[in-house]
Write a protein that holds these residues in place. Structure first.
Motif, PDB file in Angstrom:
ATOM      1  N   THR A  50       0.883  -1.082   0.027  1.00 38.84           N
ATOM      2  CA  THR A  50       0.079   0.007   0.034  1.00 38.84           C
ATOM      3  C   THR A  50       0.767   1.350   0.136  1.00 38.84           C
ATOM      4  N   LEU A  51       0.418   2.071  -0.870  1.00 38.05           N
ATOM      5  CA  LEU A  51       1.034   3.439  -0.812  1.00 38.05           C
ATOM      6  C   LEU A  51       0.606   4.453   0.229  1.00 38.05           C
ATOM      7  N   VAL A  52       1.368   4.953   1.099  1.00 37.25           N
ATOM      8  CA  VAL A  52       0.723   5.821   2.142  1.00 37.25           C
ATOM      9  C   VAL A  52       1.261   7.296   1.915  1.00 37.25           C
ATOM     10  N   VAL A  53       0.270   8.180   1.749  1.00 39.14           N
ATOM     11  CA  VAL A  53       0.225   9.467   1.474  1.00 39.14           C
ATOM     12  C   VAL A  53       0.421  10.011   2.923  1.00 39.14           C
ATOM     13  N   CYS A  54       1.198  10.505   3.513  1.00 40.63           N
ATOM     14  CA  CYS A  54       1.115  11.082   4.900  1.00 40.63           C
ATOM     15  C   CYS A  54       1.328  12.546   5.016  1.00 40.63           C
ATOM     16  N   GLU A  55       0.357  13.133   5.865  1.00 40.94           N
ATOM     17  CA  GLU A  55       0.472  14.620   6.020  1.00 40.94           C
ATOM     18  C   GLU A  55       0.973  14.467   7.499  1.00 40.94           C
ATOM     19  N   VAL A  56       1.923  15.385   7.630  1.00 37.83           N
ATOM     20  CA  VAL A  56       2.386  15.683   9.085  1.00 37.83           C
ATOM     21  C   VAL A  56       2.073  17.131   9.479  1.00 37.83           C
ATOM     22  N   LYS A  57       1.472  16.981  10.731  1.00 34.81           N
ATOM     23  CA  LYS A  57       1.248  18.460  11.217  1.00 34.81           C
ATOM     24  C   LYS A  57       1.962  18.574  12.719  1.00 34.81           C
ATOM     25  N   THR A  58       2.708  19.485  12.914  1.00 33.39           N
ATOM     26  CA  THR A  58       3.492  19.902  13.996  1.00 33.39           C
ATOM     27  C   THR A  58       2.930  20.957  14.734  1.00 33.39           C
ATOM     28  N   ARG A  59       2.742  21.087  15.976  1.00 33.30           N
ATOM     29  CA  ARG A  59       2.259  22.172  16.865  1.00 33.30           C
ATOM     30  C   ARG A  59       3.290  22.290  17.966  1.00 33.30           C
ATOM     31  N   THR A  60       3.364  23.309  18.471  1.00 33.96           N
ATOM     32  CA  THR A  60       4.152  23.634  19.906  1.00 33.96           C
ATOM     33  C   THR A  60       3.174  23.967  20.751  1.00 33.96           C
ATOM     34  N   SER A  61       2.003  24.552  20.300  1.00 33.18           N
ATOM     35  CA  SER A  61       0.718  24.547  21.271  1.00 33.18           C
ATOM     36  C   SER A  61      -0.367  24.487  20.631  1.00 33.18           C
ATOM     37  N   LEU A  62      -1.438  24.557  21.300  1.00 30.06           N
ATOM     38  CA  LEU A  62      -2.669  24.365  20.500  1.00 30.06           C
ATOM     39  C   LEU A  62      -3.795  25.595  20.353  1.00 30.06           C
ATOM     40  N   VAL A  63      -2.757  26.962  20.307  1.00 31.79           N
ATOM     41  CA  VAL A  63      -3.322  28.056  20.075  1.00 31.79           C
ATOM     42  C   VAL A  63      -4.202  28.069  18.478  1.00 31.79           C
ATOM     43  N   ALA A  64      -3.287  27.255  17.639  1.00 34.61           N
ATOM     44  CA  ALA A  64      -3.800  27.392  16.372  1.00 34.61           C
ATOM     45  C   ALA A  64      -4.727  26.225  16.102  1.00 34.61           C
ATOM     46  N   GLY A  65      -5.105  25.419  17.177  1.00 36.86           N
ATOM     47  CA  GLY A  65      -5.984  24.352  16.973  1.00 36.86           C
ATOM     48  C   GLY A  65      -5.011  23.000  17.248  1.00 36.86           C
ATOM     49  N   THR A  66      -5.811  21.885  16.885  1.00 34.82           N
ATOM     50  CA  THR A  66      -4.957  20.724  17.217  1.00 34.82           C
ATOM     51  C   THR A  66      -4.594  20.453  15.727  1.00 34.82           C
ATOM     52  N   PRO A  67      -3.593  19.435  15.387  1.00 34.26           N
ATOM     53  CA  PRO A  67      -3.098  19.201  14.161  1.00 34.26           C
ATOM     54  C   PRO A  67      -4.551  18.328  13.546  1.00 34.26           C
ATOM     55  N   HIS A  68      -5.215  17.681  14.010  1.00 32.59           N
ATOM     56  CA  HIS A  68      -6.361  17.000  13.468  1.00 32.59           C
ATOM     57  C   HIS A  68      -7.118  18.114  12.752  1.00 32.59           C
ATOM     58  N   GLU A  69      -7.464  19.108  13.513  1.00 35.03           N
ATOM     59  CA  GLU A  69      -8.280  20.256  12.908  1.00 35.03           C
ATOM     60  C   GLU A  69      -8.015  21.047  11.638  1.00 35.03           C
ATOM     61  N   ALA A  70      -6.731  20.690  11.424  1.00 38.95           N
ATOM     62  CA  ALA A  70      -5.972  21.316  10.099  1.00 38.95           C
ATOM     63  C   ALA A  70      -6.254  20.304   8.952  1.00 38.95           C
ATOM     64  N   ILE A  71      -7.082  19.389   9.239  1.00 34.09           N
ATOM     65  CA  ILE A  71      -7.169  18.269   8.001  1.00 34.09           C
ATOM     66  C   ILE A  71      -8.695  18.280   7.610  1.00 34.09           C
ATOM     67  N   THR A  72      -8.887  19.085   6.604  1.00 25.95           N
ATOM     68  CA  THR A  72     -10.250  19.201   6.060  1.00 25.95           C
ATOM     69  C   THR A  72     -10.539  18.284   4.999  1.00 25.95           C
ATOM     70  N   ASP A  73     -11.748  18.142   4.611  1.00 24.18           N
ATOM     71  CA  ASP A  73     -12.420  17.213   3.688  1.00 24.18           C
ATOM     72  C   ASP A  73     -11.663  17.547   2.200  1.00 24.18           C
ATOM     73  N   ALA A  74     -11.537  18.809   2.135  1.00 24.53           N
ATOM     74  CA  ALA A  74     -10.938  19.258   0.830  1.00 24.53           C
ATOM     75  C   ALA A  74      -9.527  18.750   0.846  1.00 24.53           C
TER      76      ALA A  74
END
Length: 121
Positions: A50-74
């Motif tokens: 399986t090919l894995v397309v991996c999005e990496v989201k790094t945060r130092t705080s939750l001020v900008a939201g969680t990494p999960h919140e940055a992943i939209t349907d689009a």
């Protein structure tokens, strides 16, 4: 260091952590920061056939939201299309394409916390 440079450094750190984590799980790194006219994929790996397309989201705080919140349907749809384009350009035929998220939380002190979410789409 400018704000943009600091963001790039944090992003590169998160990608390094993510790659170590994923290859430690037995995945094979194929490419990092692949770009085309339609966008960029942080990390491409092989997990078995399986090919894995991996999005990496790094945060130092939750001020900008969680990494999960940055992943939209689009964003998910774009990552899937980019994975399909990568496959076509490379002329390979994986059994499937999976989109994963690696969320890296880097606190001011202590080790990074890594969460791997498999199969977002």
């Amino acid at each position: 260091m400018t704000t943009a440079q600091a963001r790039r450094a944090i992003g590169a750190y998160g990608e390094d952590v993510a790659v170590r984590h994923l290859t430690g799980l037995g995945m094979v790194l194929l490419e990092r920061n692949w770009r085309c006219a339609d966008g960029e994929v942080d990390v491409l790996l092989r997990d078995g056939a399986t090919l894995v397309v991996c999005e990496v989201k790094t945060r130092t705080s939750l001020v900008a939201g969680t990494p999960h919140e940055a992943i939209t349907d689009a964003k998910l749809a774009r990552l899937r299309r980019l994975g399909e384009r990568w496959v076509l350009e490379r002329g390979i035929r994986p059994d499937g394409i999976r989109v994963d998220l690696v969320a890296v939380m880097r606190p001011r002190r202590g080790a990074a916390v890594v969460e791997h979410v498999r199969g977002l789409c």
